[in-house]
Design a protein around this motif. Structure first.
Motif, PDB file in Angstrom:
ATOM      1  N   VAL A  30       0.933  -1.211   0.035  1.00 56.75           N
ATOM      2  CA  VAL A  30      -0.035   0.155   0.022  1.00 56.75           C
ATOM      3  C   VAL A  30       1.000   1.259  -0.094  1.00 56.75           C
ATOM      4  O   VAL A  30       0.668   2.186  -0.688  1.00 56.75           O
ATOM      5  N   PHE A  31       1.964   1.167   0.767  1.00 56.37           N
ATOM      6  CA  PHE A  31       2.817   2.420   0.951  1.00 56.37           C
ATOM      7  C   PHE A  31       3.984   2.369   0.035  1.00 56.37           C
ATOM      8  O   PHE A  31       4.870   2.992   0.514  1.00 56.37           O
ATOM      9  N   ALA A  32       4.052   1.466  -1.065  1.00 52.78           N
ATOM     10  CA  ALA A  32       5.011   1.498  -1.891  1.00 52.78           C
ATOM     11  C   ALA A  32       5.251   2.704  -2.649  1.00 52.78           C
ATOM     12  O   ALA A  32       4.317   3.125  -3.376  1.00 52.78           O
ATOM     13  N   LEU A  33       6.403   3.034  -3.215  1.00 56.17           N
ATOM     14  CA  LEU A  33       6.461   4.311  -4.188  1.00 56.17           C
ATOM     15  C   LEU A  33       7.400   3.566  -5.376  1.00 56.17           C
ATOM     16  O   LEU A  33       8.303   2.702  -5.340  1.00 56.17           O
ATOM     17  N   THR A  34       7.068   4.139  -6.539  1.00 55.03           N
ATOM     18  CA  THR A  34       7.545   3.433  -7.868  1.00 55.03           C
ATOM     19  C   THR A  34       8.511   4.459  -8.206  1.00 55.03           C
ATOM     20  O   THR A  34       8.425   5.638  -8.412  1.00 55.03           O
ATOM     21  N   MET A  84       5.188  15.598   3.373  1.00 57.74           N
ATOM     22  CA  MET A  84       5.388  13.982   2.914  1.00 57.74           C
ATOM     23  C   MET A  84       3.941  13.534   3.371  1.00 57.74           C
ATOM     24  O   MET A  84       3.506  12.552   2.506  1.00 57.74           O
ATOM     25  N   GLN A  85       3.643  13.765   4.473  1.00 57.96           N
ATOM     26  CA  GLN A  85       2.589  12.938   4.970  1.00 57.96           C
ATOM     27  C   GLN A  85       1.146  13.440   3.957  1.00 57.96           C
ATOM     28  O   GLN A  85       0.281  12.451   3.786  1.00 57.96           O
ATOM     29  N   ALA A  86       1.213  14.545   3.457  1.00 53.60           N
ATOM     30  CA  ALA A  86      -0.017  15.102   2.614  1.00 53.60           C
ATOM     31  C   ALA A  86       0.212  14.247   1.204  1.00 53.60           C
ATOM     32  O   ALA A  86      -0.695  13.780   0.768  1.00 53.60           O
ATOM     33  N   ILE A  87       1.554  13.902   0.775  1.00 51.34           N
ATOM     34  CA  ILE A  87       1.652  13.279  -0.434  1.00 51.34           C
ATOM     35  C   ILE A  87       1.231  11.927  -0.303  1.00 51.34           C
ATOM     36  O   ILE A  87       0.393  11.378  -0.980  1.00 51.34           O
ATOM     37  N   GLU A  88       1.438  11.360   0.870  1.00 56.24           N
ATOM     38  CA  GLU A  88       1.108  10.042   1.446  1.00 56.24           C
ATOM     39  C   GLU A  88      -0.412   9.578   1.362  1.00 56.24           C
ATOM     40  O   GLU A  88      -1.104   9.076   0.562  1.00 56.24           O
ATOM     41  N   TRP A  89      -1.110  10.811   1.805  1.00 52.05           N
ATOM     42  CA  TRP A  89      -2.579  10.824   1.952  1.00 52.05           C
ATOM     43  C   TRP A  89      -3.155  11.049   0.778  1.00 52.05           C
ATOM     44  O   TRP A  89      -3.947  10.407   0.090  1.00 52.05           O
ATOM     45  N   THR A  90      -2.750  11.813  -0.177  1.00 54.70           N
ATOM     46  CA  THR A  90      -3.093  12.148  -1.772  1.00 54.70           C
ATOM     47  C   THR A  90      -2.820  10.682  -2.579  1.00 54.70           C
ATOM     48  O   THR A  90      -3.894  10.527  -3.170  1.00 54.70           O
ATOM     49  N   LYS A  91      -2.075  10.057  -2.280  1.00 57.40           N
ATOM     50  CA  LYS A  91      -1.745   8.760  -2.996  1.00 57.40           C
ATOM     51  C   LYS A  91      -3.020   7.746  -2.479  1.00 57.40           C
ATOM     52  O   LYS A  91      -3.317   7.194  -3.493  1.00 57.40           O
ATOM     53  N   LEU A  92      -3.235   7.677  -1.389  1.00 62.43           N
ATOM     54  CA  LEU A  92      -4.142   6.911  -1.030  1.00 62.43           C
ATOM     55  C   LEU A  92      -5.711   7.205  -1.278  1.00 62.43           C
ATOM     56  O   LEU A  92      -6.176   6.560  -1.816  1.00 62.43           O
ATOM     57  N   ILE A  93      -5.968   8.597  -1.263  1.00 59.94           N
ATOM     58  CA  ILE A  93      -7.212   8.890  -1.838  1.00 59.94           C
ATOM     59  C   ILE A  93      -7.368   9.029  -3.224  1.00 59.94           C
ATOM     60  O   ILE A  93      -8.583   8.293  -3.435  1.00 59.94           O
ATOM     61  N   HIS A  94      -6.174   8.779  -4.096  1.00 60.69           N
ATOM     62  CA  HIS A  94      -6.241   8.711  -5.411  1.00 60.69           C
ATOM     63  C   HIS A  94      -6.751   7.323  -5.824  1.00 60.69           C
ATOM     64  O   HIS A  94      -7.251   6.760  -6.823  1.00 60.69           O
TER      65      HIS A  94
END
Length: 198
Positions: free
Chosen positions: A36-40, A97-107
């Protein structure tokens, strides 16, 4: 501050215990945090990369906060100001960075009321726990900036009337702020261990 931190310990402890209870009792498969929290990066998925960077930044900010307290006791206004501002910058980076993480999960469709990749409680737990912690970090950043400005202006040396000034010639407010900041960092270590690594 100690009383506040004790109360906050119970709140965060309740959140994490509730999370563990929900995770162990749900019948629906829980999403794998490593996926879930992996980045490409370069076409390859790296598990928990952003979370490790966030953790490194926040734990590093404890070092700069400790230096700010040390320079405060020495009454070195310039270095105390610099370390407080560096701590605030690191804290703001963490929240960004937490905002980036939230945005990724919301998308990806994760919401507090649902989750397309597994147990619906995952979204509620994630947004509540990380959101509450992120709010604490944001408040800490605001107080770090206010205190840094007061240090630079010499408000702590002259006992200029106002918010967060304290006794004349005393940098106790920097130490009190340090207690709060170290607490926020320690809570993140528990969130990291329980939520991301389990």
């Amino acid at each position: 501050m100690w009383i506040f931190l004790l109360g906050d310990t119970f709140v965060f402890g309740s959140f994490l215990i509730s999370y563990m209870n929900v995770r162990m009792s749900t019948q629906v498969p829980w999403p794998n945090p490593s996926e879930v929290f992996a980045l490409t990066v370069g076409g390859k998925q790296i598990p928990l990369l952003l979370v490790f960077i966030m953790t490194f930044i926040l734990t590093g900010s404890c070092g700069t906060m400790s230096l700010a307290i040390n320079y405060g006791f020495r009454k070195d206004r310039k270095k105390t100001f610099q370390m407080l501002m560096l701590t605030a910058l690191l804290g703001a980076s963490f929240v960004g960075m937490q905002a980036i993480e939230w945005t990724k999960l919301i998308h990806e469709g994760v919401r507090p009321w649902g989750n397309p990749i597994g147990a619906p409680q995952f979204g509620a737990s994630f947004f509540m726990i990380t959101g509450f912690h992120g709010t604490h970090v944001t408040i800490g950043v605001i107080f770090l900036i206010i205190t840094a400005i007061k240090v630079l202006r010499g408000d702590l040396d002259s006992m200029r009337p106002g918010f967060l000034t304290g006794r004349k010639g005393s940098y106790e407010i920097v130490e009190i702020l340090g207690l709060y900041w170290h607490f926020v960092d320690l809570v993140w270590v528990f969130i990291f261990a329980v939520f991301y690594l389990w």
